[in-house]
Write an enzyme that holds these catalytic residues in place. Structure first.
Site, PDB file in Angstrom:
ATOM      1  N   ARG A  47      49.900  37.908  42.405  1.00  0.00           N
ATOM      2  CA  ARG A  47      49.083  38.776  41.550  1.00  0.00           C
ATOM      3  C   ARG A  47      49.606  38.848  40.126  1.00  0.00           C
ATOM      4  O   ARG A  47      48.837  39.015  39.187  1.00  0.00           O
ATOM      5  CB  ARG A  47      49.024  40.187  42.155  1.00  0.00           C
ATOM      6  CG  ARG A  47      48.576  40.150  43.604  1.00  0.00           C
ATOM      7  CD  ARG A  47      47.477  41.054  44.029  1.00  0.00           C
ATOM      8  NE  ARG A  47      46.772  41.804  43.023  1.00  0.00           N
ATOM      9  CZ  ARG A  47      46.377  43.057  43.180  1.00  0.00           C
ATOM     10  NH1 ARG A  47      46.680  43.695  44.282  1.00  0.00           N
ATOM     11  NH2 ARG A  47      45.699  43.671  42.257  1.00  0.00           N
ATOM     12  N   TYR A  53      36.654  44.129  29.480  1.00  0.00           N
ATOM     13  CA  TYR A  53      36.595  45.282  28.581  1.00  0.00           C
ATOM     14  C   TYR A  53      37.955  45.950  28.473  1.00  0.00           C
ATOM     15  O   TYR A  53      38.713  45.980  29.432  1.00  0.00           O
ATOM     16  CB  TYR A  53      35.532  46.310  29.006  1.00  0.00           C
ATOM     17  CG  TYR A  53      35.615  46.789  30.443  1.00  0.00           C
ATOM     18  CD1 TYR A  53      35.077  46.037  31.472  1.00  0.00           C
ATOM     19  CD2 TYR A  53      36.196  48.029  30.751  1.00  0.00           C
ATOM     20  CE1 TYR A  53      35.114  46.486  32.785  1.00  0.00           C
ATOM     21  CE2 TYR A  53      36.227  48.489  32.065  1.00  0.00           C
ATOM     22  CZ  TYR A  53      35.698  47.709  33.078  1.00  0.00           C
ATOM     23  OH  TYR A  53      35.733  48.148  34.376  1.00  0.00           O
TER      24      TYR A  53
HETATM   25  O1  76R Z   1      47.025  49.925  45.571  1.00  0.00           O
HETATM   26  C1  76R Z   1      46.115  50.704  45.313  1.00  0.00           C
HETATM   27  O2  76R Z   1      45.554  51.427  46.111  1.00  0.00           O
HETATM   28  C2  76R Z   1      45.646  50.766  43.919  1.00  0.00           C
HETATM   29  C3  76R Z   1      45.929  49.462  43.261  1.00  0.00           C
HETATM   30  C4  76R Z   1      45.371  49.554  41.886  1.00  0.00           C
HETATM   31  C5  76R Z   1      46.020  49.993  40.731  1.00  0.00           C
HETATM   32  C6  76R Z   1      47.435  50.506  40.569  1.00  0.00           C
HETATM   33  C7  76R Z   1      44.043  49.177  41.513  1.00  0.00           C
HETATM   34  C8  76R Z   1      43.106  48.669  42.392  1.00  0.00           C
HETATM   35  N1  76R Z   1      43.896  49.396  40.174  1.00  0.00           N
HETATM   36  C9  76R Z   1      45.074  49.879  39.670  1.00  0.00           C
HETATM   37  C10 76R Z   1      45.361  50.213  38.348  1.00  0.00           C
HETATM   38 MN1  76R Z   1      42.182  49.155  39.102  1.00  0.00          MN
HETATM   39  N2  76R Z   1      40.523  48.800  38.032  1.00  0.00           N
HETATM   40  C11 76R Z   1      40.254  49.312  36.796  1.00  0.00           C
HETATM   41  C12 76R Z   1      38.889  49.067  36.480  1.00  0.00           C
HETATM   42  O3  76R Z   1      35.652  50.654  34.773  1.00  0.00           O
HETATM   43  C13 76R Z   1      36.500  51.472  35.227  1.00  0.00           C
HETATM   44  O4  76R Z   1      36.172  52.659  35.478  1.00  0.00           O
HETATM   45  C14 76R Z   1      37.919  51.061  35.445  1.00  0.00           C
HETATM   46  C15 76R Z   1      38.183  49.571  35.253  1.00  0.00           C
HETATM   47  C16 76R Z   1      38.328  48.357  37.530  1.00  0.00           C
HETATM   48  C17 76R Z   1      36.923  47.870  37.650  1.00  0.00           C
HETATM   49  C18 76R Z   1      39.384  48.204  38.509  1.00  0.00           C
HETATM   50  C19 76R Z   1      39.228  47.553  39.714  1.00  0.00           C
HETATM   51  N3  76R Z   1      43.098  49.902  37.452  1.00  0.00           N
HETATM   52  C20 76R Z   1      44.415  50.220  37.346  1.00  0.00           C
HETATM   53  C21 76R Z   1      44.675  50.638  35.986  1.00  0.00           C
HETATM   54  C22 76R Z   1      46.028  51.086  35.435  1.00  0.00           C
HETATM   55  C23 76R Z   1      46.064  52.573  35.608  1.00  0.00           C
HETATM   56  C24 76R Z   1      47.389  53.220  35.369  1.00  0.00           C
HETATM   57  O5  76R Z   1      48.445  52.620  35.614  1.00  0.00           O
HETATM   58  O6  76R Z   1      47.365  54.406  34.936  1.00  0.00           O
HETATM   59  C25 76R Z   1      43.486  50.582  35.306  1.00  0.00           C
HETATM   60  C26 76R Z   1      43.223  50.887  33.851  1.00  0.00           C
HETATM   61  C27 76R Z   1      42.494  50.108  36.245  1.00  0.00           C
HETATM   62  C28 76R Z   1      41.166  49.959  35.960  1.00  0.00           C
HETATM   63  N4  76R Z   1      41.329  48.315  40.758  1.00  0.00           N
HETATM   64  C29 76R Z   1      41.882  48.140  42.011  1.00  0.00           C
HETATM   65  C30 76R Z   1      40.124  47.602  40.757  1.00  0.00           C
HETATM   66  C31 76R Z   1      39.950  46.990  42.037  1.00  0.00           C
HETATM   67  C32 76R Z   1      38.767  46.102  42.402  1.00  0.00           C
HETATM   68  C33 76R Z   1      41.028  47.333  42.812  1.00  0.00           C
HETATM   69  C34 76R Z   1      41.296  46.996  44.271  1.00  0.00           C
HETATM   70  C35 76R Z   1      41.608  45.554  44.461  1.00  0.00           C
HETATM   71  C36 76R Z   1      42.957  45.315  44.983  1.00  0.00           C
HETATM   72  O7  76R Z   1      43.670  46.246  45.449  1.00  0.00           O
HETATM   73  O8  76R Z   1      43.332  44.151  44.898  1.00  0.00           O
END
Ligand code: 76R
Length: 258
Positions: free
Chosen positions: A140, A154
């Site tokens: 990853r 975005y």
């Molecule tokens: O392990 C877990 O349960 C969570 C893992 C995870 C993290 C830490 C995760 C899963 N994300 C994380 C962090 Mn995310 N993500 C976004 C967007 O448009 C929006 O409203 C938000 C844009 C999408 C579409 C998305 C998708 N994620 C983050 C962070 C950093 C936050 C911080 O550290 O404060 C951001 C900004 C962010 C935003 N996220 C996932 C996804 C998807 C599809 C997953 C699950 C997939 C996977 O676990 O491989």
């Protein structure tokens, strides 16, 4: 009058991040006016040079020393986006320089760019032992970009407003909220692949979100669904959205043909 808290705010613990490859999104507009003035042979020569460059990039990708992707952009914000991942920012700069030296790039006008580093949060913990040695985590952090039909990019930040400030929430609260974010995210497994680039201190927003899918409608569905989730509803602040279609190297002559 808005409520102003007089309580001093306790400093909260930053979530540890795992950081992978450095990333550049280079958005360009095609200068058709100038391209149309060139004869077909000159255009073909420039495309061939660009394809040769992409073939070299493919070799780097095959050796797992980086990755890249070329997509069109729909609408007027840009015409193309070239996304590049490399182990160091120096290598990112080398790629940027090489691109600028290509003949075709005289006809590709910069329209936006984004610099970040592939980031994994550790709100759920990072498992046993050194996370950087964990094969799942390595995949990853140092990903080979999928050849999905569509891309969505975005930039976004987390709010720092008086009453809704992500950075004054306790670690516990953020963990709980991120857990629910992850649940929605994981319900898109197999439909969407996301790469989160951390960019605090690197670029104008805090993260660059890149989504890949073979079904472009899934971008709308996930972003819409997440808007109702507290993490996005209360704390999400968003920049411009870019979407596009994959542009394979062999399609370039047709794409630039007049
Ligand atoms: O392990 C877990 O349960 C969570 C893992 C995870 C993290 C830490 C995760 C899963 N994300 C994380 C962090 Mn995310 N993500 C976004 C967007 O448009 C929006 O409203 C938000 C844009 C999408 C579409 C998305 C998708 N994620 C983050 C962070 C950093 C936050 C911080 O550290 O404060 C951001 C900004 C962010 C935003 N996220 C996932 C996804 C998807 C599809 C997953 C699950 C997939 C996977 O676990 O491989």
């Amino acid at each position: 009058m808005q409520h102003q808290s007089t309580e001093p705010t306790a400093t909260q613990q930053a979530a540890e991040t795992l950081d992978g490859w450095y990333t550049l999104h280079d958005f360009r507009r095609i200068n058709w006016t100038e391209l149309k003035k060139l004869d077909a042979a000159k255009r073909e020569e420039m495309i061939a040079e660009f394809q040769q460059f992409l073939a070299q990039m493919d070799e780097v990708e095959a050796k797992k020393e980086g990755s890249h992707a070329l997509y069109t952009v729909i609408g007027q914000k840009a015409d193309l986006v070239f996304m590049v991942l490399r182990p160091t920012m120096e290598e990112i700069q080398d790629v940027e320089l090489s691109l600028q030296k290509l003949a075709l790039y005289e006809y590709l006008i910069p329209s936006y760019s984004y610099v970040s580093v592939v980031e994994l949060g550790t709100y759920r913990g990072s498992g046993e032992g050194d996370p950087y040695e964990n094969p799942y985590i390595r995949e990853r952090l140092y990903p080979t970009l999928p050849k999905s039909k569509h891309i969505c990019f975005y930039p976004m930040s987390k709010a720092r407003r008086d009453n809704d400030n992500w950075y004054t929430l306790s670690m516990e609260k953020r963990k709980e909220l991120m857990y629910r974010h992850g649940l929605i995210g994981r319900s898109y497994a197999g439909k969407i692949q996301q790469i989160i680039g951390g960019s605090t201190g690197f670029d104008d927003w805090e993260w660059g979100v890149t989504l890949f899918s073979n079904d472009i409608l899934q971008f709308k569905k996930i972003v819409y669904e997440m808007r109702f989730d507290e993490v996005s509803a209360k704390y999400g602040e968003f920049g411009e959205f870019f979407i596009g279609n994959i542009l394979p190297s062999e399609e370039l002559p047709r794409h630039f043909a007049l």
